[in-house]
Design an enzyme around this catalytic site. Structure first.
Site, PDB file in Angstrom:
ATOM      1  N   GLY A 142       8.694  -4.624   8.332  1.00 40.13           N
ATOM      2  CA  GLY A 142       7.686  -3.803   8.983  1.00 40.13           C
ATOM      3  C   GLY A 142       6.356  -3.887   8.263  1.00 40.13           C
ATOM      4  O   GLY A 142       6.268  -4.429   7.157  1.00 40.13           O
ATOM      5  N   GLU A 143       5.325  -3.357   8.918  1.00 40.07           N
ATOM      6  CA  GLU A 143       3.986  -3.381   8.321  1.00 40.07           C
ATOM      7  C   GLU A 143       3.214  -2.149   8.750  1.00 40.07           C
ATOM      8  O   GLU A 143       3.301  -1.713   9.906  1.00 40.07           O
ATOM      9  CB  GLU A 143       3.235  -4.647   8.738  1.00 40.07           C
ATOM     10  CG  GLU A 143       1.871  -4.786   8.089  1.00 40.07           C
ATOM     11  CD  GLU A 143       1.242  -6.142   8.321  1.00 40.07           C
ATOM     12  OE1 GLU A 143       0.156  -6.391   7.748  1.00 40.07           O
ATOM     13  OE2 GLU A 143       1.826  -6.956   9.060  1.00 40.07           O
ATOM     14  N   GLY A 144       2.484  -1.571   7.796  1.00 40.55           N
ATOM     15  CA  GLY A 144       1.627  -0.431   8.068  1.00 40.55           C
ATOM     16  C   GLY A 144       0.204  -0.723   7.632  1.00 40.55           C
ATOM     17  O   GLY A 144      -0.141  -1.860   7.283  1.00 40.55           O
ATOM     18  N   GLU A 174       3.209  -3.683   3.569  1.00 40.89           N
ATOM     19  CA  GLU A 174       4.212  -4.319   4.410  1.00 40.89           C
ATOM     20  C   GLU A 174       5.540  -4.272   3.666  1.00 40.89           C
ATOM     21  O   GLU A 174       5.573  -4.278   2.433  1.00 40.89           O
ATOM     22  CB  GLU A 174       3.833  -5.749   4.771  1.00 40.89           C
ATOM     23  CG  GLU A 174       3.780  -6.717   3.623  1.00 40.89           C
ATOM     24  CD  GLU A 174       3.516  -8.143   4.094  1.00 40.89           C
ATOM     25  OE1 GLU A 174       3.505  -8.390   5.320  1.00 40.89           O
ATOM     26  OE2 GLU A 174       3.339  -9.019   3.234  1.00 40.89           O
ATOM     27  N   VAL A 175       6.630  -4.195   4.408  1.00 43.31           N
ATOM     28  CA  VAL A 175       7.955  -4.063   3.810  1.00 43.31           C
ATOM     29  C   VAL A 175       8.765  -5.321   4.100  1.00 43.31           C
ATOM     30  O   VAL A 175       8.854  -5.761   5.254  1.00 43.31           O
ATOM     31  CB  VAL A 175       8.683  -2.819   4.344  1.00 43.31           C
ATOM     32  CG1 VAL A 175      10.076  -2.713   3.725  1.00 43.31           C
ATOM     33  CG2 VAL A 175       7.882  -1.558   4.043  1.00 43.31           C
ATOM     34  N   LYS A 200       8.338  -3.041  -0.887  1.00 40.34           N
ATOM     35  CA  LYS A 200       7.113  -2.542  -0.248  1.00 40.34           C
ATOM     36  C   LYS A 200       5.915  -3.134  -0.976  1.00 40.34           C
ATOM     37  O   LYS A 200       5.624  -2.764  -2.110  1.00 40.34           O
ATOM     38  CB  LYS A 200       7.089  -1.013  -0.305  1.00 40.34           C
ATOM     39  CG  LYS A 200       5.890  -0.365   0.377  1.00 40.34           C
ATOM     40  CD  LYS A 200       6.013   1.151   0.316  1.00 40.34           C
ATOM     41  CE  LYS A 200       4.860   1.851   1.023  1.00 40.34           C
ATOM     42  NZ  LYS A 200       5.010   3.332   1.001  1.00 40.34           N
ATOM     43  N   ASP A 216       4.074  13.379   6.290  1.00 42.09           N
ATOM     44  CA  ASP A 216       4.203  12.349   7.331  1.00 42.09           C
ATOM     45  C   ASP A 216       5.659  12.240   7.786  1.00 42.09           C
ATOM     46  O   ASP A 216       6.243  11.150   7.800  1.00 42.09           O
ATOM     47  CB  ASP A 216       3.695  10.996   6.826  1.00 42.09           C
ATOM     48  CG  ASP A 216       3.408  10.021   7.970  1.00 42.09           C
ATOM     49  OD1 ASP A 216       3.344  10.466   9.137  1.00 42.09           O
ATOM     50  OD2 ASP A 216       3.256   8.812   7.699  1.00 42.09           O
TER      51      ASP A 216
END
Length: 325
Positions: free
Chosen positions: A40-42, A46-47, A62, A157
Site C-alpha cells: 500500500g501507499e499513503g 509506502e508499505v 513502512k 486516525d
C-alpha cells in the site's frame, strides 16, 4: 546506532547497522530483507511486504517518504515514541526495528506482518460476519484504545485501513497522526479521515480530545456489522449533513459551546433535525451491539463511551453470546 539501507539489484534489501551514536534505532549488526510486494501507499509512506533472509519470516516495511537529518529527529517521531511506549500489547502492532540511513536521510520501520486490514476483510463481502467474530474483533479494538488512552496517547486516525487482523487477532496500527492526551489544543483541524471524523473535529478549530477516537471506533463498529460506511461524506459540509441525517442535530447548548471554540470554515446555524437512527440501518444486528454503537457515536464527546466502558459492555455481550451457544 546508525543504519545503512540499500536496495540490491536482485530485489533484496540489505540493511547494515554500525556505530554507537544512540541506542534504540536498530537491534542487530546485519539484516537483509527480500522485497516481495508492495502492500500500500499513503501520503507520507509506502508499505512493502518483505522476507527476512536470515530466518525466512515475513515482515511489513513502512518506508517513509520524508528525509530525516539525524537519528535524534528519527527518535523524536511521535509514531516511534508512541509504539515504544505502548509495546508490548497484544492488540497494538509490533515495531520490530527502525532502519535509518543517515547519508541519504531515508527511514524505514519494520513491523510484524498481518494478513489484512478491516477494509480488506469487508470489501465486496456479500454475507455478514458472525456475531461472535464481530464482538471479538471489537473487544480487541477497544482494549487497544483503552491501553493507548491510559498511556496518554490518542490515535486521531481510527479507520478500517488502520486496523489489522490475522485469524482471530486484531491489532491497531499506523500511529503517524497520534498526539499526547495532555498536550494543549487547538490541534490540527483536518486530522483523521473524513468519513470517521468526529463532530467536534468538523465543527471547531481544532478543539477536540481523545474522545474523537471513540467516534471512529463507533464508525468502524457499524461498518463491520453493516459492510458499508456510515457517514461517507464527499466534503466537510456533506459530512456534517450525513451525520445529522442519522444522529440528528446537537442540542442548542452543545452547538453554542462549539461556536465559542470557533469554526471559520462552516456555518453552525443548523436547522433542527431528528435523525433517522442507527438501528434502522442494521436491523440484523443484536440490540447490545446497536446500543454500544449509539453510545460510541454520541454527538457530545462528554457522553461518548470510553474504551474501558466499551470493553466491559463487549465482554458482557460476548460472554452472553458464548453461554447461549
Amino acid at each position: 546506532m546508525r543504519a545503512t539501507c540499500r536496495l540490491a539489484p536482485d530485489g533484496d534489501m540489505a540493511v547494515k547497522r554500525t556505530g554507537e551514536e544512540q541506542r534504540g534505532a536498530a537491534t542487530a549488526s546485519k539484516c537483509e530483507y527480500r522485497l516481495v510486494a508492495k502492500k500500500g501507499e499513503g501520503t507520507f509512506s509506502e508499505v512493502l511486504k518483505a522476507q527476512c533472509i536470515k530466518n525466512s519470516k515475513y515482515v511489513a516495511i513502512k518506508c517513509m517518504k520524508n528525509h530525516f537529518d539525524s537519528l535524534e529527529q528519527v527518535n523524536n517521531l511521535r509514531e516511534i515514541q508512541a509504539l515504544r511506549r505502548l509495546s508490548p500489547h497484544p492488540n497494538i502492532v509490533k515495531l520490530l526495528e527502525v532502519l535509518y540511513d543517515q547519508p541519504t536521510g531515508r527511514l524505514a520501520l519494520v513491523f510484524e506482518l498481518m494478513d489484512m486490514n478491516i477494509y480488506e476483510l469487508i470489501r465486496g463481502r456479500r454475507h455478514y460476519l458472525g456475531e461472535e467474530r464481530v464482538k471479538h474483533y471489537m473487544w480487541q479494538l477497544v482494549k487497544a484504545m483503552d491501553h493507548m488512552h491510559r498511556n496518554g496517547i490518542f490515535h486521531r486516525d481510527i479507520k478500517p485501513e488502520n486496523i489489522l487482523i490475522m485469524d482471530d487477532c486484531l491489532k491497531l496500527a499506523d500511529f503517524g497522526s497520534c498526539r499526547g492526551i495532555y498536550s494543549a489544543p487547538p490541534y490540527t483541524e483536518y486530522i483523521s479521515t473524513r468519513w470517521y471524523r468526529a463532530p467536534e473535529c468538523l465543527l471547531t478549530d481544532g478543539y477536540y480530545t481523545y474522545k474523537m477516537d471513540m467516534w471512529g471506533v463507533g464508525c468502524v463498529f457499524f461498518e463491520i456489522v453493516s459492510l458499508f460506511p456510515l457517514f461517507p461524506g464527499t466534503n466537510e459540509l456533506d459530512q456534517v449533513q450525513k451525520i445529522h441525517n442519522i444522529v440528528g442535530t446537537p442540542p442548542p447548548e452543545l452547538l453554542d459551546k462549539m461556536k465559542k471554540l470557533g469554526s471559520h470554515h462552516l456555518d453552525l446555524d443548523f436547522p433542527p433535525k431528528e435523525g433517522s437512527g442507527i438501528e434502522k440501518l442494521i436491523p440484523h444486528a443484536p440490540p447490545d451491539c446497536v446500543e454500544l454503537i449509539c453510545k460510541l457515536l454520541a454527538y457530545n464527546p462528554d457522553d461518548r463511551c470510553a474504551g474501558r466502558k466499551a470493553g466491559s459492555a463487549l465482554r458482557r455481550a460476548l460472554a452472553l453470546l458464548v453461554s447461549s451457544i
